[in-house]
Design a protein around this motif. Structure first.
Motif, PDB file in Angstrom:
ATOM      1  N   HIS A 158       2.578   5.033 -42.301  1.00  0.00           N
ATOM      2  CA  HIS A 158       1.611   4.983 -40.934  1.00  0.00           C
ATOM      3  C   HIS A 158       2.449   4.328 -40.609  1.00  0.00           C
ATOM      4  CE1 HIS A 158      -2.147   5.225 -43.880  1.00  0.00           C
ATOM      5  NE2 HIS A 158      -1.828   4.146 -44.535  1.00  0.00           N
ATOM      6  N   GLY A 159       3.587   4.755 -40.759  1.00  0.00           N
ATOM      7  CA  GLY A 159       4.065   4.707 -39.000  1.00  0.00           C
ATOM      8  C   GLY A 159       5.576   3.662 -39.385  1.00  0.00           C
ATOM      9  N   ILE A 160       5.119   2.808 -40.406  1.00  0.00           N
ATOM     10  CA  ILE A 160       6.053   1.585 -40.220  1.00  0.00           C
ATOM     11  C   ILE A 160       7.689   1.669 -41.039  1.00  0.00           C
ATOM     12  CG2 ILE A 160       5.401   1.446 -42.902  1.00  0.00           C
ATOM     13  CD1 ILE A 160       5.937  -1.604 -42.490  1.00  0.00           C
ATOM     14  N   GLY A 161       8.416   3.190 -41.009  1.00  0.00           N
ATOM     15  CA  GLY A 161       9.711   3.695 -41.657  1.00  0.00           C
ATOM     16  C   GLY A 161      10.065   4.218 -40.208  1.00  0.00           C
ATOM     17  N   TRP A 162       8.938   4.733 -39.215  1.00  0.00           N
ATOM     18  CA  TRP A 162      10.129   4.473 -38.278  1.00  0.00           C
ATOM     19  C   TRP A 162      10.121   2.496 -37.000  1.00  0.00           C
ATOM     20  CZ3 TRP A 162       8.198   3.971 -32.741  1.00  0.00           C
ATOM     21  CH2 TRP A 162       8.780   4.826 -32.113  1.00  0.00           C
ATOM     22  N   LEU A 163       8.930   2.792 -37.411  1.00  0.00           N
ATOM     23  CA  LEU A 163       8.722   1.364 -36.515  1.00  0.00           C
ATOM     24  C   LEU A 163       9.329   0.269 -36.957  1.00  0.00           C
ATOM     25  CD1 LEU A 163       7.154  -0.008 -33.600  1.00  0.00           C
ATOM     26  CD2 LEU A 163       5.064  -0.294 -35.374  1.00  0.00           C
ATOM     27  N   LEU A 164       9.235  -0.473 -37.684  1.00  0.00           N
ATOM     28  CA  LEU A 164      10.169  -1.210 -38.593  1.00  0.00           C
ATOM     29  C   LEU A 164      10.966  -1.660 -37.789  1.00  0.00           C
ATOM     30  CD1 LEU A 164       9.452  -4.393 -39.815  1.00  0.00           C
ATOM     31  CD2 LEU A 164       9.570  -2.900 -42.067  1.00  0.00           C
ATOM     32  N   PRO A 165      12.130  -0.610 -38.307  1.00  0.00           N
ATOM     33  CA  PRO A 165      13.599  -0.609 -37.690  1.00  0.00           C
ATOM     34  C   PRO A 165      13.793  -0.769 -36.145  1.00  0.00           C
ATOM     35  CG  PRO A 165      13.645   1.225 -38.955  1.00  0.00           C
ATOM     36  CD  PRO A 165      12.013   1.112 -38.784  1.00  0.00           C
ATOM     37  N   ARG A 166      13.000  -0.488 -35.300  1.00  0.00           N
ATOM     38  CA  ARG A 166      13.092  -0.743 -34.214  1.00  0.00           C
ATOM     39  C   ARG A 166      12.789  -2.243 -33.544  1.00  0.00           C
ATOM     40  NH1 ARG A 166      12.040   4.489 -35.035  1.00  0.00           N
ATOM     41  NH2 ARG A 166      13.416   6.750 -33.800  1.00  0.00           N
ATOM     42  N   LEU A 167      11.891  -2.574 -34.594  1.00  0.00           N
ATOM     43  CA  LEU A 167      11.326  -4.277 -34.494  1.00  0.00           C
ATOM     44  C   LEU A 167      12.682  -5.235 -34.327  1.00  0.00           C
ATOM     45  CD1 LEU A 167       7.946  -4.421 -35.450  1.00  0.00           C
ATOM     46  CD2 LEU A 167       9.039  -4.445 -32.882  1.00  0.00           C
ATOM     47  N   VAL A 168      13.232  -4.649 -36.234  1.00  0.00           N
ATOM     48  CA  VAL A 168      13.851  -5.379 -37.200  1.00  0.00           C
ATOM     49  C   VAL A 168      15.363  -5.497 -37.428  1.00  0.00           C
ATOM     50  CG1 VAL A 168      12.388  -6.829 -37.777  1.00  0.00           C
ATOM     51  CG2 VAL A 168      13.371  -5.002 -39.036  1.00  0.00           C
ATOM     52  N   GLY A 185       6.344 -17.059 -42.393  1.00  0.00           N
ATOM     53  CA  GLY A 185       6.752 -16.443 -40.917  1.00  0.00           C
ATOM     54  C   GLY A 185       7.788 -17.017 -40.250  1.00  0.00           C
ATOM     55  N   ALA A 186       8.474 -18.498 -40.392  1.00  0.00           N
ATOM     56  CA  ALA A 186       9.211 -18.975 -39.800  1.00  0.00           C
ATOM     57  C   ALA A 186      10.875 -17.701 -40.222  1.00  0.00           C
ATOM     58  CB  ALA A 186      10.213 -19.775 -40.608  1.00  0.00           C
ATOM     59  N   GLU A 187      10.712 -16.942 -42.005  1.00  0.00           N
ATOM     60  CA  GLU A 187      11.514 -16.536 -40.432  1.00  0.00           C
ATOM     61  C   GLU A 187      11.176 -14.915 -40.509  1.00  0.00           C
ATOM     62  OE1 GLU A 187      14.196 -13.302 -44.857  1.00  0.00           O
ATOM     63  OE2 GLU A 187      13.060 -14.475 -44.988  1.00  0.00           O
ATOM     64  N   ALA A 188      10.040 -14.389 -40.089  1.00  0.00           N
ATOM     65  CA  ALA A 188       9.821 -13.701 -39.616  1.00  0.00           C
ATOM     66  C   ALA A 188      10.407 -13.455 -37.800  1.00  0.00           C
ATOM     67  CB  ALA A 188       8.241 -13.441 -39.310  1.00  0.00           C
ATOM     68  N   ALA A 189      10.214 -14.627 -37.722  1.00  0.00           N
ATOM     69  CA  ALA A 189      10.116 -14.995 -36.590  1.00  0.00           C
ATOM     70  C   ALA A 189      11.887 -14.945 -35.988  1.00  0.00           C
ATOM     71  CB  ALA A 189       9.550 -16.568 -35.985  1.00  0.00           C
ATOM     72  N   ASP A 190      13.148 -15.202 -37.313  1.00  0.00           N
ATOM     73  CA  ASP A 190      14.076 -15.547 -37.320  1.00  0.00           C
ATOM     74  C   ASP A 190      14.459 -13.945 -37.373  1.00  0.00           C
ATOM     75  OD1 ASP A 190      14.164 -17.630 -37.440  1.00  0.00           O
ATOM     76  OD2 ASP A 190      14.850 -18.322 -39.478  1.00  0.00           O
ATOM     77  N   LEU A 191      13.904 -12.679 -37.449  1.00  0.00           N
ATOM     78  CA  LEU A 191      13.955 -11.141 -37.710  1.00  0.00           C
ATOM     79  C   LEU A 191      13.778 -10.464 -36.402  1.00  0.00           C
ATOM     80  CD1 LEU A 191      12.932 -10.696 -42.136  1.00  0.00           C
ATOM     81  CD2 LEU A 191      15.489 -10.435 -40.574  1.00  0.00           C
ATOM     82  N   GLY A 192      12.581 -11.275 -35.825  1.00  0.00           N
ATOM     83  CA  GLY A 192      11.662 -10.289 -34.903  1.00  0.00           C
ATOM     84  C   GLY A 192      10.875  -9.914 -34.978  1.00  0.00           C
TER      85      GLY A 192
END
Length: 276
Positions: A158-168, A185-192
């Protein structure tokens, strides 16, 4: 009265809150939930009374991924992908951003209203993907995340292979996809991956305050245009993006919201934007 069975909706002062409502299953994703969310968000996009959309989960979870009972039902169904594609085609020919971002969640990018995911608990698999298509994400510090796919014999769908690298970034994306490890969640914030992680009791107040601000203090038209500008820019050259911005700015000068924005500043009062 809402006819929905797996989500709840409330509208208060321009803020539409959609709550995934299968708490006994940690809001595990089903075709019914998917259909109801899409219907509600598409309707909100066309509703002038809605200025901002929040999506969160009932109980202690956001969305634990696809309901395993449903995954068992589709084992061996080699036509599953074709059925999904057919269902999308039957909705009609996509236009604008939805033509660029086709697939299951393109309608979130195409929605002209800002969408905020308030991730209050476990967020996995397709539930995680859904949040990535929101415009902003906020999470409880102890909310647990996982991509999950590699541990189920699946792939980045569902596009996560395209979208996730652009976010993190690519390295972090491959880590999260390959290992399917659990992170909070704390690491999710650190990763962006999320805008901010907060203590659980502060999550919804923070998100509600932000949604109220977006509903009253900024132009709905401006937000809709900027949302489209950013998402379209990934497929444009700089010159194309600049040309679109120049045209959009010229159009903005003729709008009610521009006049109201200037007048409210000069008169030192709260704006009364109309989204036009």
């Amino acid at each position: 009265m809402s006819a929905y069975t797996q989500i709840l909706e409330t509208l208060d002062n321009g803020v539409l809150t959609l709550t995934l409502n299968r708490p006994e299953r940690l809001n595990a994703w089903t075709p019914v939930m998917q259909s109801e969310l899409e219907t509600a968000i598409r309707a909100a996009g066309d509703n002038a009374d809605v200025r901002c959309i929040i999506v969160t989960g009932a109980g202690r979870g956001f969305c634990a991924g696809a309901d395993m009972n449903h995954l068992q039902d589709i084992q061996g169904d080699t036509d599953a992908g074709a059925k999904s594609a057919t269902a999308r085609v039957e909705r009609g020919t996509p236009e604008g951003l939805e033509k660029i971002y086709d697939g299951r969640f393109g309608y979130l990018y195409a929605c002209p209203k800002p969408i905020i995911a308030a991730i209050n608990g476990p967020c996995a698999g397709i539930g995680l993907i859904f949040t990535l298509f929101a415009d902003m994400r906020f999470a409880a510090e102890d909310a647990k995340f996982t991509t999950a796919f590699a541990q189920r014999g699946l792939i980045a769908e569902h596009g996560i292979g395209w979208l996730l690298p652009r976010l993190v970034g690519e390295a972090n994306a491959l880590d999260l996809l390959f290992t399917a490890r659990v992170f909070k969640g704390a690491e999710a914030a650190d990763l962006g991956l999320v805008n901010k992680a907060l203590p659980s009791n502060e999550l919804m107040p923070h998100v509600m305050d932000l949604a109220a601000y977006l509903s009253t203090q900024v132009s709905p038209r401006s937000v809709a245009v900027m949302k489209k500008q950013v998402r379209a820019s990934y497929f444009q050259s700089y010159s194309e993006s600049l040309a679109d911005a120049d045209a959009a700015m010229a159009a903005s000068f003729t709008t009610f919201d521009f006049k109201e924005g200037v007048a409210s500043f000069v008169e030192r009062r709260a704006p009364a934007f109309q989204g036009k």
